[in-house]
Design an enzyme around this catalytic site. Structure first.
Site, PDB file in Angstrom:
ATOM      1  N   HIS A 154      62.567  51.316 -19.926  1.00 13.81           N
ATOM      2  CA  HIS A 154      61.469  51.711 -19.167  1.00 13.81           C
ATOM      3  C   HIS A 154      59.932  51.062 -19.505  1.00 13.81           C
ATOM      4  CE1 HIS A 154      58.112  53.706 -16.804  1.00 13.81           C
ATOM      5  NE2 HIS A 154      59.328  53.986 -15.816  1.00 13.81           N
ATOM      6  N   LYS A 188      63.276  64.561 -10.990  1.00 10.80           N
ATOM      7  CA  LYS A 188      61.981  65.232 -10.711  1.00 10.80           C
ATOM      8  C   LYS A 188      62.030  66.884 -10.595  1.00 10.80           C
ATOM      9  CE  LYS A 188      60.126  60.859 -10.050  1.00 10.80           C
ATOM     10  NZ  LYS A 188      59.178  60.124 -11.100  1.00 10.80           N
TER      11      LYS A 188
END
Length: 466
Positions: free
Chosen positions: A285, A166
């Site tokens: 994902h 992130k």
């Protein structure tokens, strides 16, 4: 009477067959059906069977040119859903000949195609599928599976640790690679591209792959452990996706990543075949899954998407956390976690498993717990998911007050402490907080993490209950 009897007749006359004995080769489906007012449940169930197999709205002349009895889907059972008004579970059996071998795409186009827009139904949800062994044998499945992955990584007896880098968008490739290095150096096994990191103007894919490869090799040399970063190969075309996967292999990367729902099953299966042929692990994902699976009465349950992924191929898939910020009730989650990992799963309605599923020789998939989890969750995660899982802490690593590497240290110490406590016979559910507190006494990194997240909770009722 010459010719055929034209006109519209009730679906249930042809497609509702309660006396039908299912075959071992049939694909079986359990649908949650909400009929429109005035439509009897048998007619609704038969309509689902018809519209997802051979039927259409009126009798057609060409029906006489084939054997409908051989090819039609059949609704063979209907039961009311307890506690719900006007909702039924309809069981439908499909003959295997309706489906192309080795194609999840074709299987879904039939079973969850046009029928979901059908006017006679208010809502329709596919709760579970029984995939027959004869059909499973036409799929390659996961590129490698759990045992081969452990052997490649030389990591045994504990869950694997990951971290999503992130901020997910906006970092340059060099800064991104630096964050990867710090996390791996601190003690994580894997770092991860966020699902929406593909190849944007601020960071083109090739630059990212190069800096991440450098981070992997440097951290491996310094720790003596095998490391990986999920390089996201998802792209706008299949050709571009394959180009990225090939480049990852040329760099010697151990693992690539794909967004299998937005990328599509055709692309995913191609990538999985490439990964097996070339020794790459494949991390999956599930971006977009909640669009499909979150409504209780319409769509498709995640356990079906999980089964489809095991057929199409992937070595890891995100599967909820039970304790973090994203949806997932414990029994239901453990139900599809078993469907991902085990060779044989018994029918168990208490966990939402409608059919016994035999996976024959298809390798298993590691479930990934990710989303709003931190060190205080470690005992619960270790207990719920067991050793064969990947625990992924994005903010829970990079949000550490001292930085990325100490964040990774804190997670690794917490994990090792939980695994050791479990192996010594302690009860993680009851003593979890105490185990973390004890470990934090000799790990300042863990102590700092414990302090930051001591009061964070994501407490909302799960939307998707049984």
């Amino acid at each position: 009477s010459v010719g055929f009897k034209a006109g519209v007749k009730d679906y249930k006359l042809t497609y509702y067959t309660p006396e039908y004995e299912t075959k071992d080769t049939d694909i079986l489906a359990a649908f949650r059906v909400t009929p429109q007012p005035g439509v009897p449940p048998e007619e609704a169930g038969a309509a689902v069977a018809a519209e997802s197999s051979t039927g259409t709205w009126t009798t057609v002349w060409t029906d006489g040119l084939t054997s409908l009895d051989r090819y039609k889907g059949r609704c063979y059972g209907i039961e009311p859903v307890p506690g719900e008004e006007n909702q039924y579970i309809a069981y439908v059996a499909y003959p295997l000949d309706l489906f192309e071998e080795g194609s999840v795409t074709n299987m879904f186009t039939s079973i969850v195609g046009n029928v979901f827009g059908f006017k006679a139904l208010r809502a329709l949800r596919l709760e579970d599928l029984r995939i027959p062994t004869a059909y499973i044998k036409t799929f390659q499945g996961p590129p490698h599976g759990i045992q081969v992955e452990r052997d490649k990584l030389n990591k045994y007896g504990r869950p694997l640790l990951g971290c999503t880098i992130k901020p997910k968008l906006g970092l340059s490739a060099k800064n991104y690679g630096r964050a990867v290095y710090e996390c791996l150096r601190g003690g994580l096994d894997f770092t991860k591209d966020d699902e929406n990191v593909n190849s944007q103007p601020f960071m083109r894919w090739r630059d990212r792959f190069l800096f991440c490869a450098e981070a992997i090799y440097k951290s491996q040399a310094e720790t003596g452990e095998i490391k990986g970063h999920y390089l996201n190969a998802t792209a706008g075309t299949c050709e571009e996706m394959m180009k990225r996967a090939i480049f990852a292999r040329e760099l010697g990367a151990p693992i690539v990543m794909h967004d299998y729902l937005t990328g599509g099953f055709t692309a995913n299966t191609s990538l999985a075949h490439y990964c097996r042929d070339n020794g790459l692990l494949l991390h999956i994902h599930r971006a977009m899954h909640a669009v499909i699976d979150r409504q209780k009465n319409h769509g498709m349950h995640f356990r079906v998407l999980a089964k489809a992924l095991r057929l199409s191929g992937g070595d890891h898939i995100h599967a909820g956390t039970v304790v973090g910020k994203l949806e997932g009730e414990r029994d239901i989650t453990l139900g599809f976690v078993d469907l991902l990992r085990d060779d044989f799963v018994e029918k168990d309605r208490s966990r939402g498993i409608y059919f016994t599923q035999d996976w024959v020789s298809l390798p298993g998939v590691l479930p990934v717990a990710s989303g709003g989890i931190h060190v205080w969750h470690m005992p619960a995660l270790t207990e719920i998911f067991g050793d064969d899982s990947v625990l992924q802490f994005g903010g829970g690593t990079l949000g550490h007050p001292w930085g990325n590497a100490p964040g990774a240290v804190a997670n690794r110490v917490a994990l090792e402490a939980c695994v050791q406590a479990r192996n010594e016979g302690r009860d993680l559910a009851r003593e979890g907080n105490e185990i973390i507190r004890e470990a934090s006494k000799w790990s300042p990194e863990l102590a700092a993490a414990c302090e930051v997240w001591k009061a964070i909770k994501f407490e909302f009722e799960a939307v998707d209950t049984l």
